[in-house]
Design a protein around this motif. Structure first.
Motif, PDB file in Angstrom:
ATOM      1  N   GLY A 100      -1.377   8.084  -4.110  1.00 54.52           N
ATOM      2  CA  GLY A 100      -1.025   7.838  -2.815  1.00 54.52           C
ATOM      3  C   GLY A 100      -0.147   9.112  -2.340  1.00 54.52           C
ATOM      4  O   GLY A 100       0.046  10.108  -2.798  1.00 54.52           O
ATOM      5  N   GLN A 131      -8.155   4.399  -1.985  1.00 54.67           N
ATOM      6  CA  GLN A 131      -6.938   4.678  -1.120  1.00 54.67           C
ATOM      7  C   GLN A 131      -5.716   3.904  -1.664  1.00 54.67           C
ATOM      8  O   GLN A 131      -5.924   2.679  -1.952  1.00 54.67           O
ATOM      9  N   VAL A 167      -1.717   3.285  -0.737  1.00 54.34           N
ATOM     10  CA  VAL A 167      -0.496   3.202   0.220  1.00 54.34           C
ATOM     11  C   VAL A 167       0.559   2.673  -0.217  1.00 54.34           C
ATOM     12  O   VAL A 167       0.799   1.493  -0.403  1.00 54.34           O
ATOM     13  N   SER A 179       4.925   1.788   0.045  1.00 51.11           N
ATOM     14  CA  SER A 179       5.959   1.351   0.748  1.00 51.11           C
ATOM     15  C   SER A 179       7.181   0.860   0.005  1.00 51.11           C
ATOM     16  O   SER A 179       7.127   0.701  -1.350  1.00 51.11           O
TER      17      SER A 179
END
Length: 116
Positions: A107, A3, A5, A7
């Protein structure tokens, strides 16, 4: 499964800087080569930068060389993209990629908008 992610995206003026982060979970992060890709509106996804699993080899697209720096911290399961001297043409959704042999994970992307 891995996974990812992202930002750190946002709105910045031309000439400014941003640092993107990509936090990974699910598998041994240090096994994976990591990369950043981007997709501008109406265009195909394109390669931006990549880093080897140990962090000792990096590659860049020609139009970001000297402005962007890819790095990773295997202890934190995170990779980064430092973007300096941003240009309006850098506006895109930036995607994190993890790759190990035939395995490739993406992502959801983080938006970067560079205003002129």
């Amino acid at each position: 499964q891995v996974q990812l992610v992202e930002s750190g995206g946002g709105l910045v003026q031309a000439g400014g800087s941003l640092r993107l982060s990509c936090a990974a979970s699910g598998r041994t992060f240090s096994n994976y080569a990591m990369g950043w890709f981007r997709q501008a509106p109406g265009k195909e996804r394109e390669f931006v930068a990549a880093i080897s699993n140990a962090g000792d080899t990096t590659t860049y697209a020609d139009d970001v060389k000297g402005r962007f720096t890819i790095s990773r911290d295997n202890a934190k399961n995170t990779q980064y993209l430092r973007m300096n001297s941003l240009k309006p043409e850098d506006t895109a959704v930036y995607y994190c990629n993890a790759r190990w042999g035939p395995q490739s994970y993406w992502g959801q992307g983080t938006q970067v908008i560079v205003s002129s």
